[in-house]
Scaffold this motif. Structure first.
Motif, mmCIF file in Angstrom:
data_model
loop_
_atom_site.group_PDB
_atom_site.id
_atom_site.type_symbol
_atom_site.label_atom_id
_atom_site.label_comp_id
_atom_site.label_asym_id
_atom_site.label_seq_id
_atom_site.Cartn_x
_atom_site.Cartn_y
_atom_site.Cartn_z
ATOM 1 N N SER A 64 0.811 -1.220 0.000
ATOM 2 C CA SER A 64 0.000 0.000 0.000
ATOM 3 C C SER A 64 0.846 1.272 0.000
ATOM 4 O O SER A 64 0.304 2.359 -0.164
ATOM 5 C CB SER A 64 -0.931 0.018 1.213
ATOM 6 O OG SER A 64 -0.197 0.207 2.405
ATOM 7 N N ILE A 65 2.137 1.158 0.151
ATOM 8 C CA ILE A 65 2.973 2.360 0.254
ATOM 9 C C ILE A 65 3.250 2.917 -1.140
ATOM 10 O O ILE A 65 3.734 2.215 -2.022
ATOM 11 C CB ILE A 65 4.303 2.050 0.970
ATOM 12 C CG1 ILE A 65 4.038 1.585 2.398
ATOM 13 C CG2 ILE A 65 5.194 3.295 0.970
ATOM 14 C CD1 ILE A 65 5.281 1.152 3.151
ATOM 15 N N GLU A 66 2.888 4.184 -1.315
ATOM 16 C CA GLU A 66 3.183 4.905 -2.560
ATOM 17 C C GLU A 66 3.975 6.139 -2.191
ATOM 18 O O GLU A 66 3.560 6.909 -1.327
ATOM 19 C CB GLU A 66 1.893 5.350 -3.252
ATOM 20 C CG GLU A 66 1.018 4.229 -3.713
ATOM 21 C CD GLU A 66 -0.284 4.754 -4.301
ATOM 22 O OE1 GLU A 66 -0.294 5.909 -4.797
ATOM 23 O OE2 GLU A 66 -1.274 4.023 -4.235
ATOM 24 N N ARG A 67 5.093 6.327 -2.839
ATOM 25 C CA ARG A 67 5.904 7.519 -2.578
ATOM 26 C C ARG A 67 5.596 8.545 -3.656
ATOM 27 O O ARG A 67 5.621 8.252 -4.840
ATOM 28 C CB ARG A 67 7.369 7.158 -2.563
ATOM 29 C CG ARG A 67 7.653 6.108 -1.477
ATOM 30 C CD ARG A 67 9.063 6.157 -1.005
ATOM 31 N NE ARG A 67 9.267 5.094 -0.027
ATOM 32 C CZ ARG A 67 9.275 5.281 1.274
ATOM 33 N NH1 ARG A 67 9.096 6.487 1.756
ATOM 34 N NH2 ARG A 67 9.482 4.281 2.097
ATOM 35 N N GLY A 68 5.306 9.758 -3.227
ATOM 36 C CA GLY A 68 4.972 10.823 -4.149
ATOM 37 C C GLY A 68 6.152 11.760 -4.324
ATOM 38 O O GLY A 68 7.276 11.432 -3.954
ATOM 39 N N PRO A 69 5.873 12.916 -4.879
ATOM 40 C CA PRO A 69 6.950 13.891 -5.036
ATOM 41 C C PRO A 69 7.431 14.397 -3.676
ATOM 42 O O PRO A 69 6.648 14.539 -2.748
ATOM 43 C CB PRO A 69 6.297 15.018 -5.846
ATOM 44 C CG PRO A 69 4.837 14.861 -5.627
ATOM 45 C CD PRO A 69 4.595 13.402 -5.366
ATOM 46 N N PHE A 75 -0.196 5.623 2.166
ATOM 47 C CA PHE A 75 -0.282 4.218 2.534
ATOM 48 C C PHE A 75 -1.620 3.962 3.210
ATOM 49 O O PHE A 75 -2.411 4.886 3.405
ATOM 50 C CB PHE A 75 0.879 3.815 3.454
ATOM 51 C CG PHE A 75 0.917 4.575 4.751
ATOM 52 C CD1 PHE A 75 1.489 5.824 4.823
ATOM 53 C CD2 PHE A 75 0.364 4.033 5.903
ATOM 54 C CE1 PHE A 75 1.523 6.531 6.012
ATOM 55 C CE2 PHE A 75 0.399 4.721 7.102
ATOM 56 C CZ PHE A 75 0.984 5.983 7.145
ATOM 57 N N GLU A 76 -1.846 2.714 3.551
ATOM 58 C CA GLU A 76 -3.097 2.327 4.205
ATOM 59 C C GLU A 76 -2.776 1.799 5.595
ATOM 60 O O GLU A 76 -1.829 1.042 5.783
ATOM 61 C CB GLU A 76 -3.794 1.248 3.388
ATOM 62 C CG GLU A 76 -5.081 0.756 4.000
ATOM 63 C CD GLU A 76 -5.673 -0.403 3.220
ATOM 64 O OE1 GLU A 76 -6.816 -0.267 2.783
ATOM 65 O OE2 GLU A 76 -4.990 -1.427 3.066
#
Length: 155
Positions: A64-69, A75-76
């Motif tokens: 669930s981890i998404e890294r953005g700018p 994440f959840e």
């Protein structure tokens, strides 16, 4: 002035001062107080409102981890039953990773997600934040087994 009258005045003034002190404390806590909630309570219950400051305990959802700018991380947090999406725009704790216990504190957004202002990860492999432990235990199923594992290790 008689002694009885003076006593009544003192009691009255003390009462007014006490009420004022309590009002000041409640006013100061108003914006900073946060209540611990589980993901299940937030998703299924009508226990929080948009803009409310809450603390959510659970596990970081797997994949669930998404890294953005920049430092943005999405994440959840899940308790095994339901999950709440979290956005956090700062450096996460060193021990932040999928499947680990975490407590996030922040503001509930219109879409039901949490804009976190603070993350607290577990300290070592035998520690889980109390809020996360309670959320997993309340959810039952696999999550309860994971919580029991932590409990057996000395929580």
């Amino acid at each position: 002035m008689r002694a009885r009258s003076q006593r009544a005045w003192l009691i009255g003034v003390a009462g007014v001062l006490l009420v004022g002190a309590v009002a000041l404390v409640m006013s100061a806590l108003g914006d900073n107080a946060s209540y611990s909630r589980t993901p299940t309570e937030i998703v299924t219950g009508n226990v929080v409102t948009v803009g409310e400051r809450v603390r959510i305990g659970g596990l970081v959802g797997v994949d669930s981890i998404e890294r953005g700018p920049g430092t943005l991380i999405k994440f959840e947090i899940t308790d095994g039953e339901y999950g709440v999406n979290v956005a956090y725009d700062d450096l996460p704790p060193d021990l932040f990773e999928e499947g680990q216990g975490i407590v996030a504190e922040g503001i509930i957004q219109v879409d039901g997600s949490l804009q976190a202002t603070r993350l607290v990860a577990r300290h070592d492999e035998s520690y889980m934040p109390k809020e996360a432990y309670d959320a997993l235990k309340a959810a039952g199923g696999e999550a309860a087994a994971k919580a029991a594992q932590y409990n057996d290790e000395g929580v």
